[in-house]
Motif scaffolding. Structure first.
Motif, PDB file in Angstrom:
ATOM      1  N   ALA A 161      67.418   8.012 114.777  1.00  0.00           N
ATOM      2  CA  ALA A 161      67.799   7.105 115.863  1.00  0.00           C
ATOM      3  C   ALA A 161      67.190   7.498 117.196  1.00  0.00           C
ATOM      4  CB  ALA A 161      69.321   7.049 115.975  1.00  0.00           C
ATOM      5  N   ASP A 162      67.025   8.803 117.449  1.00  0.00           N
ATOM      6  CA  ASP A 162      66.523   9.273 118.738  1.00  0.00           C
ATOM      7  C   ASP A 162      65.004   9.373 118.774  1.00  0.00           C
ATOM      8  OD1 ASP A 162      69.299  11.521 119.250  1.00  0.00           O
ATOM      9  OD2 ASP A 162      68.986   9.484 119.982  1.00  0.00           O
ATOM     10  N   TYR A 163      64.395   9.879 117.690  1.00  0.00           N
ATOM     11  CA  TYR A 163      62.966  10.201 117.696  1.00  0.00           C
ATOM     12  C   TYR A 163      62.115   9.229 116.888  1.00  0.00           C
ATOM     13  CZ  TYR A 163      64.429  14.661 119.670  1.00  0.00           C
ATOM     14  OH  TYR A 163      64.964  15.630 120.489  1.00  0.00           O
ATOM     15  N   GLN A 164      62.717   8.173 116.362  1.00  0.00           N
ATOM     16  CA  GLN A 164      62.057   7.225 115.454  1.00  0.00           C
ATOM     17  C   GLN A 164      61.904   7.812 114.061  1.00  0.00           C
ATOM     18  OE1 GLN A 164      58.457   6.154 117.785  1.00  0.00           O
ATOM     19  NE2 GLN A 164      59.246   4.089 117.589  1.00  0.00           N
ATOM     20  N   ALA A 165      61.382   9.026 113.988  1.00  0.00           N
ATOM     21  CA  ALA A 165      61.240   9.698 112.699  1.00  0.00           C
ATOM     22  C   ALA A 165      61.242  11.205 112.941  1.00  0.00           C
ATOM     23  CB  ALA A 165      59.960   9.274 111.990  1.00  0.00           C
ATOM     24  N   VAL A 166      61.690  11.953 111.950  1.00  0.00           N
ATOM     25  CA  VAL A 166      61.643  13.419 112.012  1.00  0.00           C
ATOM     26  C   VAL A 166      61.139  13.935 110.675  1.00  0.00           C
ATOM     27  CG1 VAL A 166      63.477  13.666 113.728  1.00  0.00           C
ATOM     28  CG2 VAL A 166      64.066  13.617 111.304  1.00  0.00           C
ATOM     29  N   GLY A 167      60.653  15.155 110.679  1.00  0.00           N
ATOM     30  CA  GLY A 167      60.103  15.745 109.478  1.00  0.00           C
ATOM     31  C   GLY A 167      61.160  16.370 108.580  1.00  0.00           C
ATOM     32  N   VAL A 168      60.965  16.208 107.281  1.00  0.00           N
ATOM     33  CA  VAL A 168      61.814  16.839 106.267  1.00  0.00           C
ATOM     34  C   VAL A 168      60.881  17.576 105.309  1.00  0.00           C
ATOM     35  CG1 VAL A 168      63.499  16.483 104.424  1.00  0.00           C
ATOM     36  CG2 VAL A 168      63.544  15.014 106.462  1.00  0.00           C
ATOM     37  N   ALA A 169      61.129  18.862 105.125  1.00  0.00           N
ATOM     38  CA  ALA A 169      60.267  19.684 104.274  1.00  0.00           C
ATOM     39  C   ALA A 169      60.947  19.985 102.944  1.00  0.00           C
ATOM     40  CB  ALA A 169      59.919  20.990 104.982  1.00  0.00           C
ATOM     41  N   PHE A 170      60.172  19.924 101.879  1.00  0.00           N
ATOM     42  CA  PHE A 170      60.630  20.319 100.549  1.00  0.00           C
ATOM     43  C   PHE A 170      59.788  21.516 100.118  1.00  0.00           C
ATOM     44  CE2 PHE A 170      61.842  15.942 101.024  1.00  0.00           C
ATOM     45  CZ  PHE A 170      63.102  15.871 100.428  1.00  0.00           C
ATOM     46  N   ILE A 171      60.461  22.570  99.705  1.00  0.00           N
ATOM     47  CA  ILE A 171      59.799  23.854  99.431  1.00  0.00           C
ATOM     48  C   ILE A 171      60.003  24.244  97.973  1.00  0.00           C
ATOM     49  CG2 ILE A 171      59.685  26.304 100.041  1.00  0.00           C
ATOM     50  CD1 ILE A 171      58.865  24.372 102.300  1.00  0.00           C
ATOM     51  N   GLU A 172      58.897  24.576  97.316  1.00  0.00           N
ATOM     52  CA  GLU A 172      58.939  25.189  95.991  1.00  0.00           C
ATOM     53  C   GLU A 172      58.648  26.673  96.154  1.00  0.00           C
ATOM     54  OE1 GLU A 172      56.476  23.349  93.053  1.00  0.00           O
ATOM     55  OE2 GLU A 172      56.292  25.218  91.907  1.00  0.00           O
ATOM     56  N   PRO A 173      59.647  27.538  95.936  1.00  0.00           N
ATOM     57  CA  PRO A 173      59.410  28.977  96.156  1.00  0.00           C
ATOM     58  C   PRO A 173      58.598  29.606  95.030  1.00  0.00           C
ATOM     59  CG  PRO A 173      61.641  28.613  95.379  1.00  0.00           C
ATOM     60  CD  PRO A 173      61.027  27.252  95.529  1.00  0.00           C
ATOM     61  N   GLN A 174      57.991  30.734  95.360  1.00  0.00           N
ATOM     62  CA  GLN A 174      57.309  31.507  94.335  1.00  0.00           C
ATOM     63  C   GLN A 174      58.330  32.027  93.336  1.00  0.00           C
ATOM     64  OE1 GLN A 174      54.209  31.806  93.819  1.00  0.00           O
ATOM     65  NE2 GLN A 174      53.081  31.654  95.768  1.00  0.00           N
ATOM     66  N   PRO A 175      57.970  32.095  92.058  1.00  0.00           N
ATOM     67  CA  PRO A 175      58.911  32.609  91.056  1.00  0.00           C
ATOM     68  C   PRO A 175      59.392  34.017  91.419  1.00  0.00           C
ATOM     69  CG  PRO A 175      56.989  31.635  90.004  1.00  0.00           C
ATOM     70  CD  PRO A 175      56.695  31.686  91.457  1.00  0.00           C
ATOM     71  N   GLY A 176      60.676  34.217  91.248  1.00  0.00           N
ATOM     72  CA  GLY A 176      61.241  35.535  91.491  1.00  0.00           C
ATOM     73  C   GLY A 176      61.464  35.872  92.959  1.00  0.00           C
ATOM     74  N   THR A 177      61.282  34.921  93.844  1.00  0.00           N
ATOM     75  CA  THR A 177      61.482  35.170  95.272  1.00  0.00           C
ATOM     76  C   THR A 177      62.660  34.347  95.784  1.00  0.00           C
ATOM     77  OG1 THR A 177      59.989  33.413  95.995  1.00  0.00           O
ATOM     78  CG2 THR A 177      59.029  35.592  95.640  1.00  0.00           C
ATOM     79  N   ALA A 178      63.181  34.762  96.904  1.00  0.00           N
ATOM     80  CA  ALA A 178      64.279  34.034  97.547  1.00  0.00           C
ATOM     81  C   ALA A 178      63.927  33.843  99.021  1.00  0.00           C
ATOM     82  CB  ALA A 178      65.597  34.799  97.404  1.00  0.00           C
ATOM     83  N   VAL A 179      64.145  32.648  99.493  1.00  0.00           N
ATOM     84  CA  VAL A 179      63.885  32.357 100.896  1.00  0.00           C
ATOM     85  C   VAL A 179      64.907  31.318 101.345  1.00  0.00           C
ATOM     86  CG1 VAL A 179      62.233  30.506 100.417  1.00  0.00           C
ATOM     87  CG2 VAL A 179      62.097  31.771 102.579  1.00  0.00           C
ATOM     88  N   THR A 180      65.329  31.390 102.584  1.00  0.00           N
ATOM     89  CA  THR A 180      66.321  30.459 103.100  1.00  0.00           C
ATOM     90  C   THR A 180      65.677  29.441 104.042  1.00  0.00           C
ATOM     91  OG1 THR A 180      66.873  31.769 105.053  1.00  0.00           O
ATOM     92  CG2 THR A 180      68.048  32.296 102.994  1.00  0.00           C
ATOM     93  N   ALA A 181      66.380  28.348 104.247  1.00  0.00           N
ATOM     94  CA  ALA A 181      65.895  27.330 105.174  1.00  0.00           C
ATOM     95  C   ALA A 181      65.778  27.893 106.588  1.00  0.00           C
ATOM     96  CB  ALA A 181      66.826  26.118 105.156  1.00  0.00           C
ATOM     97  N   GLU A 182      66.695  28.772 106.962  1.00  0.00           N
ATOM     98  CA  GLU A 182      66.657  29.370 108.300  1.00  0.00           C
ATOM     99  C   GLU A 182      65.415  30.223 108.473  1.00  0.00           C
ATOM    100  OE1 GLU A 182      70.566  27.977 107.347  1.00  0.00           O
ATOM    101  OE2 GLU A 182      69.283  29.403 106.275  1.00  0.00           O
ATOM    102  N   GLU A 183      65.051  30.989 107.442  1.00  0.00           N
ATOM    103  CA  GLU A 183      63.847  31.821 107.514  1.00  0.00           C
ATOM    104  C   GLU A 183      62.596  30.955 107.620  1.00  0.00           C
ATOM    105  OE1 GLU A 183      64.390  33.937 103.884  1.00  0.00           O
ATOM    106  OE2 GLU A 183      65.368  35.657 104.828  1.00  0.00           O
ATOM    107  N   LEU A 184      62.582  29.857 106.890  1.00  0.00           N
ATOM    108  CA  LEU A 184      61.430  28.962 106.935  1.00  0.00           C
ATOM    109  C   LEU A 184      61.297  28.293 108.298  1.00  0.00           C
ATOM    110  CD1 LEU A 184      61.977  27.439 103.408  1.00  0.00           C
ATOM    111  CD2 LEU A 184      59.960  28.739 104.077  1.00  0.00           C
TER     112      LEU A 184
END
Length: 535
Positions: free
Chosen positions: A456-479
């Motif tokens: 509503a404010d910016y017309q559009a915003v980005g949304v990311a979809f992440i496929e992690p490397q096998p055996g790894t863990a990563v959070t949205a905050e870290e990204l």
């Protein structure tokens, strides 16, 4: 409109300060806070700055960069560089050191001027760091405000005035005056070379659309954006009007500036106009000086159009592309609200505009295709990228914009998609691949895909979809933190989803339409039964 006169057709954008200095030297040209620079003062400042640039080794074709918010001094340097046949480029204060490094490495400017500080960030150390990382030989110089004494201008005394004048006299309309960096499907920004002729044509055609005597616009877009330096600076310059500079967009400040500065036209991206119209004081503000309101870069919602319609001003929607320089389409004077909301108007009759269908034909009315433009004033090409330049032009000289549209039977163009996956967020061009490359540089990320969702404010915003490397863990905050270190804040995705694997189309490409549909439903997740992305 009574009292409006068509501006003269001069060859170079840098000719206009000198023309109006002769016609009306006391006319206000540049306004910033309490400072006013007349056309006589502007011409004098541009001439002295051009000689100082020449004394510093700037020759035709050399690049001169400026990192600044929208302030008068950036435009003075732009015009002075163009006067010598140099090529000016703007650097965005929102950019990270990595982003600045890329541009400095690619453009290889001879001089870089930088503002000292803004909103708590010291820029000189960042620019020097970026120049070092780029292995640039550019001289980094402080950007002095117009009221301040600028030591750089002392160099003008050492210039060969006759040689500088000869350099200025030999500049042709076809030569590039600016580089504006824009990204393509690879995510790597490319420098579009904008001709003098393109900027002059933009000014003459767009000011005719406004038809406002003594045009006075507010410049509050970034200086590395064609809308900032082109629509908001070159258009009023060509028209002999005035530019009111604001260092950043703030809806309340923009609204509050209209009456005291007697702003006659407001040209903004849709998000800006939405935020201005949403202010509590909009309906009671003194907007009596306004004669026209226009927008480009995306559609304006119907309810917002109606807010501005109540001001009894001319309303104009337009569509352009950096590589074209001047706008491709404009809505007709008096266009109704449906045309303003659903289309970008009719093609400029002086441009050759056609739609190229998927099967390689020139489309008819009612057929969808890629918008293509042909005119001598379009960009000269991408700086030192002959292959990319060849790819964007057809063999017979048509510029392929990458934007898909449909020409309605009433002659108005409706845009279907822009730059394939590129989207606009708050007026900024967002190129998903650039963000994906930043995300994929994190070792824990196997693959990334970025799509947009409506906002509503910016017309559009980005949304990311992440496929992690096998055996790894990563959070949205870290990204998100990783992105903030490498990208300007407006490019950082507003949502990040971590999924087992990215969905694929049968041909093996990422199924972006599925991700885009998913992005609009926060609780949904892509079909995880699709085959995993190839590594």
């Amino acid at each position: 409109m009574t009292g409006w006169r068509a501006p003269p057709a001069l060859g170079r954008i840098s000719d206009y300060p000198f023309h109006y200095a002769t016609v009306d030297p006391g006319r206000p040209a540049l306004l910033f806070e309490q400072d006013v620079l007349s056309y006589g003062g502007l011409a004098e400042r541009v001439e002295v700055f051009a000689r100082a640039l020449y004394a510093s080794g700037v020759r035709p074709g050399d690049r001169v960069a400026v990192l600044s918010t929208p302030r008068p001094e950036f435009f003075v340097i732009c015009l002075a560089t163009a006067r010598l046949g140099g090529i000016w480029l703007g650097l965005n204060p929102a950019h990270t050191v990595d982003e600045l490094t890329y541009v400095l490495q690619d453009a290889k400017p001879r001089l870089v001027f930088t503002m000292a500080r803004f909103e708590g960030r010291d820029y000189a150390p960042d620019v020097r760091r970026a120049a070092h990382l780029a292995r640039s030989r550019a001289e980094v110089l402080p950007l002095a405000g117009l009221p301040d004494r600028d030591p750089f201008l002392d160099r003008a005394a050492a210039a060969d005035a006759a040689a500088a004048a000869t350099a200025a006299a030999t500049v042709t309309p076809a030569q590039p005056a600016l580089i504006v960096y824009t990204s393509g499907s690879t995510g790597a920004p490319k420098g579009a070379l904008i001709r003098h002729a393109g900027l002059v044509r933009l000014g003459r055609v767009e000011s005719a659309q406004w038809a406002v005597p003594r045009l006075r616009l507010i410049c509050n877009l970034p200086i590395d954006h064609i809308g900032g330096v082109g629509d908001l600076c070159c258009v009023p310059l060509v028209a002999g009007g005035s530019i009111v500079f604001q260092q950043r967009f703030d809806a309340q400040q923009t609204l509050d500036a209209i009456a005291p500065y007697q702003v006659t036209a407001l040209f903004q991206v849709p998000t800006q106009l939405q935020r201005i119209a949403a202010l509590a004081g909009f309906s009671t503000a003194d907007l009596s000086s306004l004669r026209a309101v226009g927008w480009g870069g995306g559609p304006l919602p119907l309810e917002v159009i109606r807010c501005y319609r109540r001001l009894s001003v001319a309303l104009t929607a337009t569509y352009g592309a950096t590589e074209v320089t001047s706008s491709v389409t404009y809505t007709d004077p008096g266009a109704d609200d449906e045309v303003l909301a659903a289309t970008v108007g009719r093609p400029d009759p002086e441009l050759d505009v056609r739609l190229l269908t998927d099967d390689g034909r020139w489309g008819e009315a009612g057929e969808e295709g890629e918008v293509c433009v042909r005119h001598p004033s379009v960009m000269a090409g991408y700086y030192h990228r002959p292959a990319d330049t060849a790819a964007v032009f057809t063999a017979d000289g048509w510029l392929r914009t990458g934007d898909r549209g449909l020409l309605r039977r009433d002659g108005n163009l409706r845009l279907v998609a822009r730059h394939k996956e590129m989207f606009k967020s708050g007026g900024y061009n967002i190129y998903p691949r650039e963000i994906e490359l930043a995300l994929e540089s994190l070792p824990a990320v196997a693959a990334a895909a970025v799509v947009s969702r409506p906002d509503a404010d910016y017309q559009a915003v980005g949304v990311a979809f992440i496929e992690p490397q096998p055996g790894t863990a990563v959070t949205a905050e870290e990204l998100a933190a990783w992105c903030r270190q490498r990208l300007a804040n407006y490019k950082v995705p507003k949502q990040i989803h971590i999924i087992d694997s990215l969905p694929l189309l049968p041909v093996g490409k990422i199924d972006r339409p599925l991700l885009a549909r998913t992005a609009t439903v926060p609780s949904a997740a892509p079909n995880r039964e699709r085959p995993p992305a190839a590594r």
